[in-house]
Design a protein around this motif. Structure first.
Motif, PDB file in Angstrom:
ATOM      1  N   GLU A   1      -2.847  -7.171  36.197  1.00  0.00           N
ATOM      2  CA  GLU A   1      -2.688  -5.860  36.813  1.00  0.00           C
ATOM      3  C   GLU A   1      -3.759  -4.892  36.324  1.00  0.00           C
ATOM      4  OE1 GLU A   1       0.648  -2.331  37.285  1.00  0.00           O
ATOM      5  OE2 GLU A   1       1.179  -4.241  36.377  1.00  0.00           O
ATOM      6  N   VAL A   2      -3.924  -4.856  35.017  1.00  0.00           N
ATOM      7  CA  VAL A   2      -4.937  -3.948  34.446  1.00  0.00           C
ATOM      8  C   VAL A   2      -6.340  -4.405  34.848  1.00  0.00           C
ATOM      9  CG1 VAL A   2      -5.877  -3.028  32.294  1.00  0.00           C
ATOM     10  CG2 VAL A   2      -3.417  -3.394  32.525  1.00  0.00           C
ATOM     11  N   TRP A   3      -6.563  -5.704  34.751  1.00  0.00           N
ATOM     12  CA  TRP A   3      -7.891  -6.204  35.082  1.00  0.00           C
ATOM     13  C   TRP A   3      -8.225  -5.989  36.556  1.00  0.00           C
ATOM     14  CZ3 TRP A   3      -9.518  -9.935  38.515  1.00  0.00           C
ATOM     15  CH2 TRP A   3     -10.859 -10.333  38.390  1.00  0.00           C
ATOM     16  N   THR A   4      -7.227  -6.193  37.429  1.00  0.00           N
ATOM     17  CA  THR A   4      -7.455  -6.046  38.869  1.00  0.00           C
ATOM     18  C   THR A   4      -7.830  -4.623  39.233  1.00  0.00           C
ATOM     19  OG1 THR A   4      -5.897  -7.830  39.343  1.00  0.00           O
ATOM     20  CG2 THR A   4      -6.420  -6.336  41.150  1.00  0.00           C
ATOM     21  N   ILE A   5      -7.102  -3.658  38.639  1.00  0.00           N
ATOM     22  CA  ILE A   5      -7.415  -2.261  38.945  1.00  0.00           C
ATOM     23  C   ILE A   5      -8.831  -1.913  38.524  1.00  0.00           C
ATOM     24  CG2 ILE A   5      -6.807   0.119  38.421  1.00  0.00           C
ATOM     25  CD1 ILE A   5      -4.910  -1.214  40.337  1.00  0.00           C
ATOM     26  N   GLY A   6      -9.204  -2.346  37.313  1.00  0.00           N
ATOM     27  CA  GLY A   6     -10.557  -2.045  36.836  1.00  0.00           C
ATOM     28  C   GLY A   6     -11.621  -2.713  37.690  1.00  0.00           C
ATOM     29  N   ALA A   7     -11.390  -4.005  38.014  1.00  0.00           N
ATOM     30  CA  ALA A   7     -12.371  -4.725  38.831  1.00  0.00           C
ATOM     31  C   ALA A   7     -12.459  -4.129  40.228  1.00  0.00           C
ATOM     32  CB  ALA A   7     -12.001  -6.204  38.903  1.00  0.00           C
ATOM     33  N   LEU A   8     -11.290  -3.780  40.792  1.00  0.00           N
ATOM     34  CA  LEU A   8     -11.298  -3.212  42.146  1.00  0.00           C
ATOM     35  C   LEU A   8     -11.993  -1.855  42.160  1.00  0.00           C
ATOM     36  CD1 LEU A   8     -10.384  -3.526  45.058  1.00  0.00           C
ATOM     37  CD2 LEU A   8      -8.239  -2.451  44.453  1.00  0.00           C
ATOM     38  N   GLN A   9     -11.804  -1.099  41.082  1.00  0.00           N
ATOM     39  CA  GLN A   9     -12.470   0.202  40.998  1.00  0.00           C
ATOM     40  C   GLN A   9     -13.984   0.026  41.038  1.00  0.00           C
ATOM     41  OE1 GLN A   9     -11.476   2.358  37.471  1.00  0.00           O
ATOM     42  NE2 GLN A   9     -12.319   4.262  38.216  1.00  0.00           N
ATOM     43  N   LYS A  10     -14.477  -0.954  40.260  1.00  0.00           N
ATOM     44  CA  LYS A  10     -15.913  -1.196  40.243  1.00  0.00           C
ATOM     45  C   LYS A  10     -16.400  -1.746  41.590  1.00  0.00           C
ATOM     46  CE  LYS A  10     -16.149  -2.098  35.268  1.00  0.00           C
ATOM     47  NZ  LYS A  10     -16.466  -3.096  34.218  1.00  0.00           N
ATOM     48  N   GLU A  11     -15.609  -2.650  42.179  1.00  0.00           N
ATOM     49  CA  GLU A  11     -16.007  -3.228  43.453  1.00  0.00           C
ATOM     50  C   GLU A  11     -16.039  -2.181  44.563  1.00  0.00           C
ATOM     51  OE1 GLU A  11     -17.020  -6.967  42.355  1.00  0.00           O
ATOM     52  OE2 GLU A  11     -17.014  -6.198  44.402  1.00  0.00           O
ATOM     53  N   THR A  12     -15.014  -1.295  44.546  1.00  0.00           N
ATOM     54  CA  THR A  12     -14.969  -0.252  45.567  1.00  0.00           C
ATOM     55  C   THR A  12     -16.158   0.691  45.441  1.00  0.00           C
ATOM     56  OG1 THR A  12     -12.558  -0.364  45.565  1.00  0.00           O
ATOM     57  CG2 THR A  12     -13.559   1.569  46.563  1.00  0.00           C
ATOM     58  N   GLU A  13     -16.430   1.089  44.203  1.00  0.00           N
ATOM     59  CA  GLU A  13     -17.566   1.989  43.985  1.00  0.00           C
ATOM     60  C   GLU A  13     -18.877   1.306  44.371  1.00  0.00           C
ATOM     61  OE1 GLU A  13     -19.641   4.449  40.296  1.00  0.00           O
ATOM     62  OE2 GLU A  13     -17.558   3.801  40.158  1.00  0.00           O
ATOM     63  N   ALA A  14     -18.988   0.002  44.019  1.00  0.00           N
ATOM     64  CA  ALA A  14     -20.205  -0.723  44.368  1.00  0.00           C
ATOM     65  C   ALA A  14     -20.334  -0.881  45.879  1.00  0.00           C
ATOM     66  CB  ALA A  14     -20.208  -2.091  43.690  1.00  0.00           C
ATOM     67  N   ALA A  15     -19.189  -1.113  46.536  1.00  0.00           N
ATOM     68  CA  ALA A  15     -19.224  -1.273  47.997  1.00  0.00           C
ATOM     69  C   ALA A  15     -19.678   0.007  48.676  1.00  0.00           C
ATOM     70  CB  ALA A  15     -17.850  -1.699  48.502  1.00  0.00           C
ATOM     71  N   TYR A  16     -19.089   1.140  48.238  1.00  0.00           N
ATOM     72  CA  TYR A  16     -19.508   2.410  48.813  1.00  0.00           C
ATOM     73  C   TYR A  16     -20.977   2.692  48.503  1.00  0.00           C
ATOM     74  CZ  TYR A  16     -14.967   4.108  50.409  1.00  0.00           C
ATOM     75  OH  TYR A  16     -13.802   4.292  51.087  1.00  0.00           O
ATOM     76  N   SER A  17     -21.373   2.416  47.253  1.00  0.00           N
ATOM     77  CA  SER A  17     -22.750   2.695  46.861  1.00  0.00           C
ATOM     78  C   SER A  17     -23.732   1.871  47.690  1.00  0.00           C
ATOM     79  CB  SER A  17     -22.931   2.392  45.373  1.00  0.00           C
ATOM     80  OG  SER A  17     -24.255   2.622  44.973  1.00  0.00           O
ATOM     81  N   THR A  18     -23.382   0.594  47.891  1.00  0.00           N
ATOM     82  CA  THR A  18     -24.259  -0.276  48.673  1.00  0.00           C
ATOM     83  C   THR A  18     -24.357   0.191  50.125  1.00  0.00           C
ATOM     84  OG1 THR A  18     -23.720  -2.156  47.265  1.00  0.00           O
ATOM     85  CG2 THR A  18     -24.658  -2.639  49.438  1.00  0.00           C
ATOM     86  N   LYS A  19     -23.186   0.504  50.715  1.00  0.00           N
ATOM     87  CA  LYS A  19     -23.182   0.944  52.109  1.00  0.00           C
ATOM     88  C   LYS A  19     -23.948   2.257  52.269  1.00  0.00           C
ATOM     89  CE  LYS A  19     -20.145   0.047  55.045  1.00  0.00           C
ATOM     90  NZ  LYS A  19     -18.991   0.002  55.949  1.00  0.00           N
ATOM     91  N   ILE A  20     -23.744   3.179  51.311  1.00  0.00           N
ATOM     92  CA  ILE A  20     -24.437   4.460  51.413  1.00  0.00           C
ATOM     93  C   ILE A  20     -25.940   4.261  51.279  1.00  0.00           C
ATOM     94  CG2 ILE A  20     -24.763   6.687  50.280  1.00  0.00           C
ATOM     95  CD1 ILE A  20     -21.845   6.664  49.559  1.00  0.00           C
ATOM     96  N   THR A  21     -26.351   3.415  50.323  1.00  0.00           N
ATOM     97  CA  THR A  21     -27.780   3.186  50.120  1.00  0.00           C
ATOM     98  C   THR A  21     -28.422   2.590  51.363  1.00  0.00           C
ATOM     99  OG1 THR A  21     -27.421   2.839  47.749  1.00  0.00           O
ATOM    100  CG2 THR A  21     -29.474   2.013  48.690  1.00  0.00           C
ATOM    101  N   ILE A  22     -27.771   1.559  51.908  1.00  0.00           N
ATOM    102  CA  ILE A  22     -28.332   0.903  53.091  1.00  0.00           C
ATOM    103  C   ILE A  22     -28.363   1.860  54.283  1.00  0.00           C
ATOM    104  CG2 ILE A  22     -27.960  -0.948  54.771  1.00  0.00           C
ATOM    105  CD1 ILE A  22     -26.809  -2.610  52.476  1.00  0.00           C
ATOM    106  N   THR A  23     -27.220   2.557  54.494  1.00  0.00           N
ATOM    107  CA  THR A  23     -27.139   3.459  55.643  1.00  0.00           C
ATOM    108  C   THR A  23     -28.103   4.631  55.507  1.00  0.00           C
ATOM    109  OG1 THR A  23     -24.813   2.864  55.940  1.00  0.00           O
ATOM    110  CG2 THR A  23     -25.582   4.870  57.025  1.00  0.00           C
ATOM    111  N   SER A  24     -28.184   5.193  54.288  1.00  0.00           N
ATOM    112  CA  SER A  24     -29.063   6.346  54.088  1.00  0.00           C
ATOM    113  C   SER A  24     -30.524   5.971  54.267  1.00  0.00           C
ATOM    114  CB  SER A  24     -28.842   6.949  52.702  1.00  0.00           C
ATOM    115  OG  SER A  24     -29.171   6.018  51.682  1.00  0.00           O
ATOM    116  N   GLU A  25     -30.906   4.777  53.772  1.00  0.00           N
ATOM    117  CA  GLU A  25     -32.288   4.355  53.935  1.00  0.00           C
ATOM    118  C   GLU A  25     -32.611   4.123  55.414  1.00  0.00           C
ATOM    119  OE1 GLU A  25     -32.891   2.095  49.630  1.00  0.00           O
ATOM    120  OE2 GLU A  25     -32.750   0.931  51.489  1.00  0.00           O
ATOM    121  N   ALA A  26     -31.672   3.475  56.118  1.00  0.00           N
ATOM    122  CA  ALA A  26     -31.897   3.242  57.545  1.00  0.00           C
ATOM    123  C   ALA A  26     -31.947   4.565  58.313  1.00  0.00           C
ATOM    124  CB  ALA A  26     -30.804   2.339  58.110  1.00  0.00           C
ATOM    125  N   PHE A  27     -31.015   5.484  57.974  1.00  0.00           N
ATOM    126  CA  PHE A  27     -30.972   6.787  58.633  1.00  0.00           C
ATOM    127  C   PHE A  27     -32.249   7.566  58.359  1.00  0.00           C
ATOM    128  CE2 PHE A  27     -29.238  10.038  60.941  1.00  0.00           C
ATOM    129  CZ  PHE A  27     -28.989  11.196  60.229  1.00  0.00           C
TER     130      PHE A  27
END
Length: 579
Positions: free
Chosen positions: A34-60
């Motif tokens: 439970e603890v590990w999942t929350i921490g990993a998901l937090q990092k994955e979510t932030e990384a997912a948003y960061s990746t999408k924003i980087t790709i979208t912003s560069e393309a835009f």
């Protein structure tokens, strides 16, 4: 007899021991994970948003930069400079129209649906890639050029120059002064396109997330379906991004919700794009699932022991028997049979399975034989369809017409003949749309019309809505060729062939008629007898082939009729039941 007969089954025994061996560690694993999942998901979510924003912003950013670079070249275009130099009273409207066409061709399907406007202040005219040529007075925001000083060249959220009530992302390029004489280029991107770009930042099926865009002046445009970006949050974002954007994410209070904000600075644009989301709302379903999982594990231990016993007695044995039989059938053994004792669902399934195998065997035999016969007949017919005598005769006619200086007729026949023989490209298809079949027939009849020098006419009628109705390839073509070959040998009057395709109640009628010499009744009876009882299905010719393929494609309810036409002639009618 053992009290637990299910232990005799290797599968059931393995499942039972697996449950007993995994349940104790599962409790510890669920709590630790439970603890590990929350921490990993937090990092994955932030990384997912960061990746999408980087790709979208560069393309835009790249799209905006490309659009800006492309549009800036308009200021140096010879035609644009020439228009700007013309006196207002002698403005060249044709040159403006040509510029409008150029803008439409260059920007209508590219650059995020941007509207590129070239304004000519001295001439009082404007040319838009979307709206064409207009007077400058249609753009109320351009009335006072002095107020525009210092506003370019930067992307800003501002009212549209033509429709001030509509907000857009725009840029103004060109030297602006009160006595403006040089052209000005204006780029406008609708907010709907900006919304689409921002929608690319959001992760599907994630609740409580929003996206925002901030221009160089601190104006915000938001995609806030979750209602996270209040005025206070926007003000905080404005202050946070005023002096630049730091790498990474930060937290922002939004009342009772703690938002995580991930902004990205658009290179060379001075703008910021980013997302804000609630981590608690995202992770709460996972916490609930983990709690439910722990409860389900405990409940599953008790239930599975009872369930496995019942499964073995009532389900496992008959299902295993059916499964083995189905695997044999899937491997091609259609002689398999299942016998299940009792009067229950599994005995019914066994009976239906046996019946299905029998029917499948019969259908395989019938379908296989029918497909072989149809393919052989089709291939033989199509290979022999291109008539060398028709080709050589047509070429001879072309030669004679050229020698006789009938050049227009020779040219027409050559075109028709070439297009007609191009149908060989479709000879590998078993069926064609009715419109394509009729087109081929029209070319064939036009060739005969030229050859018969006014002594032949024809008509082709296809009712609206039947153009895409598919029929066997070259079926109507064969009937028409049969009429041209046999119907007019003893006819001295002008010849005529009529083709008709229409709907009548619940049927589709395909009809070919001629005004030829007709067919005697005894010969007509013999033809119909041969159609329905061909002696050799491998050697089908002419109408036999057409009859066989039509019946195979549309079923035995299809009517194929050959009848005389009064006072003379023959009609072939195919009546197909609508499906």
């Amino acid at each position: 007899m053992s009290a637990f007969p299910m232990t005799k089954s290797t599968i059931v025994r393995t499942i039972l021991f697996g449950f007993l061996l995994t349940i104790p560690p599962a409790f510890i694993l669920c709590i630790a994970s439970e603890v590990w999942t929350i921490g990993a998901l937090q990092k994955e979510t932030e990384a997912a948003y960061s990746t999408k924003i980087t790709i979208t912003s560069e393309a835009f950013s790249d799209n905006l930069g490309t659009l800006q670079a492309s549009a800036s070249t308009l200021l140096l275009e010879h035609d644009v400079i020439a228009i700007a130099a013309q006196p207002p009273e002698r403005i060249d409207l044709y040159a403006l129209s040509q510029l409008s066409t150029l803008l439409k061709l260059q920007y209508s399907s590219a650059f995020m649906g941007a509207d590129v406007i070239v304004a000519f202040p001295q001439q009082g005219m404007a040319v838009s890639s979307k709206r064409g040529v207009d007077k400058l007075e249609k753009y109320p925001q351009l009335e006072n050029f002095q107020s525009l000083e210092g506003t370019q060249p930067s992307w800003r959220l501002r009212p549209s120059y033509r429709q001030p009530e509509r907000q857009c992302l725009s840029m103004l390029m060109g030297y602006v002064r009160p006595e403006q004489s040089f052209p000005i280029v204006i780029l406008e991107i609708e907010c709907s396109e900006l919304t689409r770009q921002m929608d690319n930042l959001l992760i599907p099926d994630v609740l409580m997330q929003s996206a925002f865009f901030r221009d160089v002046q601190g104006e915000f445009f938001t995609l806030d379906q979750s209602g996270l970006l209040s005025e206070d949050v926007i003000s905080a974002l404005r202050e946070e991004t005023k002096s630049g954007v730091k790498p990474g994410s930060y937290y922002e209070n939004a009342g009772e919700t703690l938002l995580k904000v991930t902004p990205v600075y658009l290179p060379n644009m001075g703008c910021v794009i980013g997302v804000a989301f609630s981590e608690r709302k995202i992770f709460q379903p996972i916490l609930n699932i983990i709690s439910i999982l722990i409860f389900a594990v405990v409940l599953g231990v008790v239930s599975s022991i009872v369930y496995l016993f019942l499964v073995y007695r009532k389900v496992y044995s008959p299902v295993q028997l059916l499964t083995d039989s189905m695997q044999k059938a899937a491997g091609g053994d259609l002689s398999v049979s299942v016998q299940v004792k009792g009067n229950n669902e599994f005995s019914f399934l066994a009976e239906q399975f046996n019946y299905m195998i029998q029917r499948l065997q019969k259908l395989v035999d019938e379908t296989y034989l029918l497909e072989i016969r149809l393919r052989k007949a089709q291939i033989r017919f199509l290979r022999s369809h291109i008539n060398p005598h028709f080709l050589s005769n047509s070429l001879f006619y072309i030669y004679n017409m050229i020698k006789s200086q009938e050049l227009d007729s020779a040219a027409d026949m050559a075109v028709y003949l070439g297009r007609y023989y191009r149908l060989g490209a479709q000879l590998d298809s078993l069926k064609l749309p009715l419109s394509q079949e009729v087109d081929n027939i029209s070319l064939y009849l036009k060739i005969h019309q030229i050859r018969m020098s006014g002594r032949f006419s024809f008509s082709c009628y296809v009712q609206e809505g039947l153009e895409d109705f598919e029929i066997p390839t070259l079926s109507l073509q064969t009937i028409v060729e049969n009429a041209m070959t046999h119907a007019f040998r003893k006819l001295n009057a002008p010849a005529r062939v009529d083709l008709r395709a229409c709907r009548e109640e619940d049927s589709i009628i395909l009809e070919v008629s001629d005004n030829g010499s007709g067919i005697p009744r005894e010969e007509l009876d013999a033809i119909e007898s041969r159609l329905k009882r061909p002696e050799n299905m491998e050697e089908l010719h002419g109408l036999q082939n057409v009859y066989f393929r039509v019946m195979t494609m549309f079923g035995k309810d299809t009517e194929f009729k050959i009848e005389p036409v009064l006072p003379h002639g023959t009609r072939v009618t195919i009546r197909i039941q609508s499906r």
